[in-house]
Design a protein around this motif. Sequence first.
Motif, mmCIF file in Angstrom:
data_model
loop_
_atom_site.group_PDB
_atom_site.id
_atom_site.type_symbol
_atom_site.label_atom_id
_atom_site.label_comp_id
_atom_site.label_asym_id
_atom_site.label_seq_id
_atom_site.Cartn_x
_atom_site.Cartn_y
_atom_site.Cartn_z
ATOM 1 N N ALA A 137 0.840 -1.197 0.000
ATOM 2 C CA ALA A 137 0.000 0.000 0.000
ATOM 3 C C ALA A 137 0.877 1.250 0.000
ATOM 4 N N ILE A 138 0.543 2.163 -0.896
ATOM 5 C CA ILE A 138 1.229 3.452 -1.003
ATOM 6 C C ILE A 138 0.170 4.538 -0.850
ATOM 7 N N HIS A 139 0.406 5.468 0.057
ATOM 8 C CA HIS A 139 -0.501 6.586 0.275
ATOM 9 C C HIS A 139 -0.408 7.521 -0.938
ATOM 10 N N VAL A 140 -1.531 7.821 -1.579
ATOM 11 C CA VAL A 140 -1.497 8.639 -2.799
ATOM 12 C C VAL A 140 -2.224 9.970 -2.664
ATOM 13 N N ASP A 141 -2.738 10.280 -1.487
ATOM 14 C CA ASP A 141 -3.457 11.535 -1.276
ATOM 15 C C ASP A 141 -2.451 12.658 -1.035
ATOM 16 N N VAL A 142 -1.947 13.263 -2.119
ATOM 17 C CA VAL A 142 -0.905 14.282 -2.007
ATOM 18 C C VAL A 142 -1.401 15.557 -1.322
ATOM 19 N N ASP A 143 -2.715 15.725 -1.186
ATOM 20 C CA ASP A 143 -3.253 16.898 -0.502
ATOM 21 C C ASP A 143 -3.312 16.714 1.013
ATOM 22 N N ASP A 144 -3.078 15.505 1.498
ATOM 23 C CA ASP A 144 -3.080 15.223 2.932
ATOM 24 C C ASP A 144 -1.860 15.888 3.563
ATOM 25 N N GLU A 145 -2.063 16.608 4.667
ATOM 26 C CA GLU A 145 -0.949 17.309 5.312
ATOM 27 C C GLU A 145 0.118 16.341 5.823
ATOM 28 N N ASP A 146 -0.228 15.072 6.037
ATOM 29 C CA ASP A 146 0.731 14.071 6.493
ATOM 30 C C ASP A 146 1.334 13.257 5.349
ATOM 31 N N PHE A 147 1.076 13.660 4.109
ATOM 32 C CA PHE A 147 1.556 12.892 2.965
ATOM 33 C C PHE A 147 3.064 12.646 3.038
ATOM 34 N N ALA A 148 3.826 13.667 3.418
ATOM 35 C CA ALA A 148 5.287 13.552 3.447
ATOM 36 C C ALA A 148 5.773 12.547 4.485
ATOM 37 N N LEU A 149 4.939 12.188 5.448
ATOM 38 C CA LEU A 149 5.333 11.241 6.492
ATOM 39 C C LEU A 149 5.060 9.796 6.103
ATOM 40 N N GLN A 150 4.294 9.604 5.053
ATOM 41 C CA GLN A 150 3.873 8.260 4.673
ATOM 42 C C GLN A 150 5.014 7.488 4.031
ATOM 43 N N GLY A 151 4.990 6.205 4.223
ATOM 44 C CA GLY A 151 5.916 5.305 3.549
ATOM 45 C C GLY A 151 5.106 4.277 2.801
ATOM 46 N N ALA A 152 5.742 3.225 2.441
ATOM 47 C CA ALA A 152 5.030 2.084 1.864
ATOM 48 C C ALA A 152 4.747 1.112 3.001
ATOM 49 N N THR A 153 3.569 0.549 3.007
ATOM 50 C CA THR A 153 3.209 -0.455 3.996
ATOM 51 C C THR A 153 3.049 -1.783 3.281
ATOM 52 N N ILE A 154 3.743 -2.784 3.786
ATOM 53 C CA ILE A 154 3.642 -4.118 3.204
ATOM 54 C C ILE A 154 3.279 -5.087 4.319
ATOM 55 N N ARG A 155 2.243 -5.863 4.079
ATOM 56 C CA ARG A 155 1.813 -6.893 5.038
ATOM 57 C C ARG A 155 1.796 -8.235 4.331
ATOM 58 N N PHE A 156 2.231 -9.243 5.064
ATOM 59 C CA PHE A 156 2.282 -10.596 4.528
ATOM 60 C C PHE A 156 1.370 -11.497 5.350
ATOM 61 N N PHE A 157 0.588 -12.323 4.672
ATOM 62 C CA PHE A 157 -0.254 -13.298 5.364
ATOM 63 C C PHE A 157 -0.604 -14.424 4.407
ATOM 64 N N SER A 158 -0.867 -15.568 4.983
ATOM 65 C CA SER A 158 -1.255 -16.705 4.157
ATOM 66 C C SER A 158 -2.776 -16.840 4.176
ATOM 67 N N GLN A 159 -3.272 -17.535 3.203
ATOM 68 C CA GLN A 159 -4.710 -17.779 3.117
ATOM 69 C C GLN A 159 -5.010 -19.112 3.803
ATOM 70 N N ARG A 160 -4.750 -19.120 5.104
ATOM 71 C CA ARG A 160 -5.008 -20.301 5.927
ATOM 72 C C ARG A 160 -5.771 -19.856 7.159
ATOM 73 N N GLY A 161 -6.769 -20.632 7.535
ATOM 74 C CA GLY A 161 -7.619 -20.231 8.648
ATOM 75 C C GLY A 161 -8.338 -18.952 8.262
ATOM 76 N N SER A 162 -8.575 -18.080 9.242
ATOM 77 C CA SER A 162 -9.184 -16.787 8.907
ATOM 78 C C SER A 162 -8.083 -15.835 8.463
#
Length: 166
Positions: free
Chosen positions: A112-137
């Motif tokens: 996930a990459i924050h793309v709202d350049v009008d957000d006052e916190d835009f400059a603080l955003q990074g890329a968020t990466i989450r890993f999970f398997s499709q097992r259980g819930s």
Amino acid sequence: MRSLLRNAAFAADQPTVPELEQDTVDAGWVVEPSGALLLVSHRPKRLRDIPATALGDGEYEINDVHVSLDDLDRERSDFLPRAASRGLHFARRMLAGAHGLSGSETLLAVVAIHVDVDDEDFALQGATIRFFSQRGSYPHWFDELETYTLEAIAVLDLSDVTDQPS
């Protein structure tokens, strides 16, 4: 996201991984006795067993990585494609590193990459990466990616990794 991903493939600079995230790449993965597939560097010191019925949800909560974009020039017109390129590069490297581990055949990476350049916190955003398997819930809210307007989101699996070890 489709446009951003298309442009990410043509980002001018070769994607890199900042030092702290490189430590995550280097540390790799561990398969817990419960079967949970966890990033070694993000594994809590006191980990409660994740039940088989909730493996994906447990992995999603633990395997949450913030990849810094601080060194990328936000004033350049290709900032967002370069940010996406970095996030995708990191996710692919981690997926490749998990290849062959028990449970990795259903492993997903959400970038996930924050793309709202009008957000006052835009400059603080990074890329968020989450890993999970499709097992259980596991999280199902990524089924309709086009509904996300403030973030560009991509879901990758092992088929998206071209440099899998043989």
